[in-house]
Write an enzyme that holds these catalytic residues in place. Structure first.
Site, PDB file in Angstrom:
ATOM      1  N   LYS A  84      44.508  33.529   2.966  1.00 39.98           N
ATOM      2  CA  LYS A  84      44.449  33.748   1.281  1.00 39.98           C
ATOM      3  C   LYS A  84      42.927  34.657   1.158  1.00 39.98           C
ATOM      4  CE  LYS A  84      44.662  33.415  -3.318  1.00 39.98           C
ATOM      5  NZ  LYS A  84      43.488  33.482  -4.061  1.00 39.98           N
TER       6      LYS A  84
ATOM      7  N   GLU B 108      43.796  42.875  -1.391  1.00 41.35           N
ATOM      8  CA  GLU B 108      43.579  43.069  -2.699  1.00 41.35           C
ATOM      9  C   GLU B 108      42.581  44.020  -3.398  1.00 41.35           C
ATOM     10  OE1 GLU B 108      44.591  39.615  -5.060  1.00 41.35           O
ATOM     11  OE2 GLU B 108      43.088  40.265  -6.654  1.00 41.35           O
TER      12      GLU B 108
ATOM     13  N   SER C  31      48.388  32.313  -4.490  1.00 42.75           N
ATOM     14  CA  SER C  31      48.165  33.578  -5.110  1.00 42.75           C
ATOM     15  C   SER C  31      49.229  33.977  -5.955  1.00 42.75           C
ATOM     16  CB  SER C  31      48.200  34.749  -4.108  1.00 42.75           C
ATOM     17  OG  SER C  31      48.046  35.793  -4.665  1.00 42.75           O
TER      18      SER C  31
ATOM     19  N   HIS D  43      43.851  37.960   1.996  1.00 40.44           N
ATOM     20  CA  HIS D  43      44.773  38.429   1.072  1.00 40.44           C
ATOM     21  C   HIS D  43      44.049  39.103  -0.022  1.00 40.44           C
ATOM     22  CE1 HIS D  43      46.389  38.154  -2.793  1.00 40.44           C
ATOM     23  NE2 HIS D  43      47.585  38.252  -2.348  1.00 40.44           N
ATOM     24  N   ASN D  44      43.090  38.424  -0.381  1.00 46.29           N
ATOM     25  CA  ASN D  44      42.111  39.072  -1.502  1.00 46.29           C
ATOM     26  C   ASN D  44      41.276  40.095  -1.329  1.00 46.29           C
ATOM     27  OD1 ASN D  44      43.251  36.587  -2.743  1.00 46.29           O
ATOM     28  ND2 ASN D  44      41.397  35.815  -3.948  1.00 46.29           N
TER      29      ASN D  44
HETATM   30  P1  NBP Z   1      38.713  26.450 -12.966  1.00 47.41           P
HETATM   31  O1  NBP Z   1      38.450  26.930 -11.543  1.00 47.41           O
HETATM   32  O2  NBP Z   1      38.237  27.186 -14.313  1.00 47.41           O
HETATM   33  O3  NBP Z   1      38.233  24.846 -12.882  1.00 47.41           O
HETATM   34  C1  NBP Z   1      38.425  24.092 -13.992  1.00 47.41           C
HETATM   35  C2  NBP Z   1      38.964  22.857 -13.605  1.00 47.41           C
HETATM   36  O4  NBP Z   1      38.025  22.032 -12.593  1.00 47.41           O
HETATM   37  C3  NBP Z   1      39.204  21.950 -14.747  1.00 47.41           C
HETATM   38  O5  NBP Z   1      40.300  21.058 -14.799  1.00 47.41           O
HETATM   39  C4  NBP Z   1      37.945  21.033 -14.686  1.00 47.41           C
HETATM   40  O6  NBP Z   1      37.877  19.622 -15.339  1.00 47.41           O
HETATM   41  C5  NBP Z   1      37.692  20.941 -13.279  1.00 47.41           C
HETATM   42  N1  NBP Z   1      36.403  20.371 -12.819  1.00 47.41           N
HETATM   43  C6  NBP Z   1      35.349  21.190 -12.777  1.00 47.41           C
HETATM   44 BR1  NBP Z   1      34.903  22.643 -13.406  1.00 47.41          BR
HETATM   45  N2  NBP Z   1      34.372  20.440 -12.117  1.00 47.41           N
HETATM   46  C7  NBP Z   1      34.926  19.193 -11.767  1.00 47.41           C
HETATM   47  C8  NBP Z   1      34.507  17.817 -11.467  1.00 47.41           C
HETATM   48  N3  NBP Z   1      33.071  17.744 -10.967  1.00 47.41           N
HETATM   49  N4  NBP Z   1      35.163  17.038 -11.254  1.00 47.41           N
HETATM   50  C9  NBP Z   1      36.560  16.929 -11.647  1.00 47.41           C
HETATM   51  N5  NBP Z   1      36.924  18.042 -12.093  1.00 47.41           N
HETATM   52  C10 NBP Z   1      36.328  19.176 -12.327  1.00 47.41           C
HETATM   53  O7  NBP Z   1      40.444  26.228 -13.031  1.00 47.41           O
HETATM   54  P2  NBP Z   1      41.452  27.459 -12.655  1.00 47.41           P
HETATM   55  O8  NBP Z   1      41.225  28.955 -13.168  1.00 47.41           O
HETATM   56  O9  NBP Z   1      42.938  26.834 -13.124  1.00 47.41           O
HETATM   57  O10 NBP Z   1      41.406  27.503 -10.874  1.00 47.41           O
HETATM   58  C11 NBP Z   1      41.686  26.115 -10.227  1.00 47.41           C
HETATM   59  C12 NBP Z   1      41.369  26.582  -8.807  1.00 47.41           C
HETATM   60  O11 NBP Z   1      42.428  27.846  -8.489  1.00 47.41           O
HETATM   61  C13 NBP Z   1      40.164  27.153  -8.623  1.00 47.41           C
HETATM   62  O12 NBP Z   1      39.766  26.940  -7.195  1.00 47.41           O
HETATM   63  C14 NBP Z   1      40.393  28.911  -8.454  1.00 47.41           C
HETATM   64  O13 NBP Z   1      39.514  29.595  -7.760  1.00 47.41           O
HETATM   65  C15 NBP Z   1      41.856  28.726  -8.087  1.00 47.41           C
HETATM   66  N6  NBP Z   1      42.527  29.903  -8.305  1.00 47.41           N
HETATM   67  C16 NBP Z   1      42.695  30.357  -9.456  1.00 47.41           C
HETATM   68  C17 NBP Z   1      43.353  31.242  -9.847  1.00 47.41           C
HETATM   69  C18 NBP Z   1      43.640  32.142 -11.289  1.00 47.41           C
HETATM   70  O14 NBP Z   1      44.233  33.133 -11.557  1.00 47.41           O
HETATM   71  N7  NBP Z   1      42.691  31.635 -12.146  1.00 47.41           N
HETATM   72  C19 NBP Z   1      44.151  32.032  -8.828  1.00 47.41           C
HETATM   73  C20 NBP Z   1      44.386  31.410  -7.635  1.00 47.41           C
HETATM   74  C21 NBP Z   1      43.569  30.335  -7.353  1.00 47.41           C
HETATM   75  P3  NBP Z   1      37.638  19.763 -16.791  1.00 47.41           P
HETATM   76  O15 NBP Z   1      38.754  20.169 -17.621  1.00 47.41           O
HETATM   77  O16 NBP Z   1      37.301  18.224 -16.982  1.00 47.41           O
HETATM   78  O17 NBP Z   1      36.370  20.442 -17.204  1.00 47.41           O
END
Ligand code: NBP
Length: 476
Positions: free
Chosen positions: A182, A189, A128, A185-186
């Site tokens: 987690k 939140e 988080s 937690h959400n």
């Molecule tokens: P996203 O959730 O937007 O995912 C994008 C990533 O997933 C890119 O690297 C993309 O690769 C890859 N991807 C996908 Br979509 N499909 C794929 C597949 N079939 N094979 C391989 N790679 C694949 O990214 P994020 O916002 O950085 O979040 C990442 C994780 O962390 C998520 O599970 C999210 O829920 C969690 N999270 C996010 C936050 C936040 O604040 N954003 C906070 C806490 C946790 P590509 O570049 O080739 O499309």
């Protein structure tokens, strides 16, 4: 040179997490399905530490020292399964896959069991703090085996937020425990944000204050017992003006709150466990109500109270009353969330230490707050605490707040300002406190129409009254 850890999935979260490892001196292998992201990361931030870019899965795995530690930061759901399937065949017994995405804990349990069969450690890890947290220090909630945590833990401690010298990471428990915590937690939140939103709404409509003035009220609160990240950003948002129109920013944002699903998961999970997380549920429902534009348009003309405002002594004490109602309702929301954690821990055999959970939420994450120290203290004093509400500190705070809390809920009803979060928190408090609940009547009705039986308060046994006959009591 070999990497101590690898990150695959280099969108906002993965990229910043990889940079965080590199900045702490850990050589990090980086990989992404679309190679351009890997290149962009190294081009832009390569100077921050040792990055080992990999174009293929094979190159990526070959770059990792053994036992391999491979962090997956991709979209939760099917993409996570696809990535696991891509890498698992390339790994060897003892290697670790760390899923830092927002996976559902039941998926994590399934994946952990399947990979364990193949000799691999699967560490479902809640992270988080969003993008900024990932870079500067998130709150980290790893599940998985204790054995995996032994080698992984110190690296996570390096990159986590710290509060009073304590890193905001702990081994939460086996398999899905980290992702479960987690999720809750959400959920908390959501509840916290809802209560803050209701406080704002009350100050706006009850007192007629403008957003900038309300920002000042929140700033004052932020220097007291409500000191927290969410209160701090609330003040910032309320003080902000829209550049295009000059109006308060909050007035130009469409009043429909969206959700990605972790709040809903929390409530669904709580329903399955039979845990009344009414504060979280009201927060989820409030967002969903806000999104029903058609229903809202249809109902807009329904009668409400005449738009009166508070005046005199009522107005003078109102901001303080709202602060008290907010604090009391917040205690209830957290008590409900911790109840869910304890119930989940019992259901799945995780032995989660709730005090440790409060400790790692003190920094890095969205609900970070001074308040969490109180929760840690409460569980330190009594690890068997039935509910946070009865901890000395919280019981006293609730007692001191209750008059104001009741005034706020009553005032909200009178003015027609919706405060489901405050109201349900108060109802939960009164429900738990009650000597007798009308549940007796509910159970009697169940016995009447469905012969569902009942227990008596005055003696043991299970009974049924012959409602359709002579109304005599039988033993079931
Ligand atoms: P996203 O959730 O937007 O995912 C994008 C990533 O997933 C890119 O690297 C993309 O690769 C890859 N991807 C996908 Br979509 N499909 C794929 C597949 N079939 N094979 C391989 N790679 C694949 O990214 P994020 O916002 O950085 O979040 C990442 C994780 O962390 C998520 O599970 C999210 O829920 C969690 N999270 C996010 C936050 C936040 O604040 N954003 C906070 C806490 C946790 P590509 O570049 O080739 O499309």
């Amino acid at each position: 040179q070999q990497a101590r850890i690898g990150v695959t999935g280099l969108a906002v979260m993965g990229r910043n997490l990889a940079r965080n490892f590199a900045r702490h001196g850990h050589p990090v292998a980086v990989h992404n399905r679309t190679a351009a992201r890997t290149k962009a990361l190294v081009d832009e931030f390569g100077h921050e530490g040792d990055f080992i870019p990999a174009e293929t899965a094979e190159e990526f795995v070959a770059a990792l020292e053994r036992p391999r530690r491979l962090v997956i930061m991709v979209k939760a759901g099917a993409p996570t399964d696809a990535v696991i399937e891509e890498f698992a065949p390339l790994l060897e017994p003892g290697d670790m896959i760390i899923d830092g995405g927002n996976a559902h804990f039941l998926d994590t349990r399934r994946r952990e069991a399947a990979l364990r069969e193949r000799g691999l450690h699967f560490v479902g890890t809640g992270i988080s703090g969003g993008e900024e947290g990932a870079l500067h220090g998130p709150s980290i909630m790893p599940g998985g085996s204790a054995e995996a945590y032994q080698t992984l833990g110190p690296m996570l401690e390096d990159i986590a937020a710290t509060v009073d010298g304590t890193p905001c990471v702990t081994h939460v428990g086996p398999d899905g425990a980290g992702h479960f915590v987690k999720m809750v937690h959400n959920g908390i939140e959501y509840a916290d944000m809802q209560l803050i939103a209701e406080s704002y709404d009350l100050l706006r409509h009850g007192l007629g204050l403008e957003p900038a003035a309300i920002a000042e009220v929140f700033r004052t609160w932020d220097s007291g017992r409500l000191d927290s990240y969410l209160i701090e950003i609330t003040a910032e948002v309320l003080a902000h003006s829209d550049a295009a129109t000059g109006r308060p920013f909050v007035d130009v944002v469409l009043d429909q709150a969206e959700q990605k699903g972790t709040g809903r998961w929390t409530v669904q999970g709580a329903l399955d466990l039979g845990v009344p997380v009414s504060g979280i549920a009201e927060a989820v429902f409030s967002r969903s109500l806000s999104g029903h534009a058609d229903l809202r348009a249809a109902a807009r003309g329904l009668p409400g109270p005449s738009g009166e405002r508070l005046s005199g002594a009522d107005a003078e004490r109102f901001a303080d009353d709202v602060e008290q109602a907010l604090y009391a309702s917040k205690i209830v929301a957290y008590a409900q969330g911790f109840h869910q954690i304890q119930a989940g821990s019992a259901e799945y055999g995780w032995s989660i230490d709730p005090g440790q959970v409060a400790t790692i939420w003190r920094g890095g994450c969205i609900i970070r707050a001074v308040f969490l120290n109180r929760i840690t203290d409460a569980y330190r004093k009594n690890p068997e605490l039935a509910t946070l509400l009865v901890d000395d500190h919280f019981a006293e705070a609730l007692g001191a707040a209750q008059d104001a809390w009741r005034r706020v809920v009553a005032t909200a009803a009178r003015l027609g300002v919706p405060t489901p979060g405050f109201a349900t928190a108060l109802a939960y408090y009164d429900g738990l406190r009650a000597e007798r609940l009308p549940a007796a009547l509910t159970q009697a009705q169940r016995d009447f129409f469905g012969a569902h039986t009942y227990r008596r308060a005055d003696r043991d046994g299970v009974f049924h009254t012959l409602w359709g006959g002579d109304r005599s009591e039988t033993t079931a």
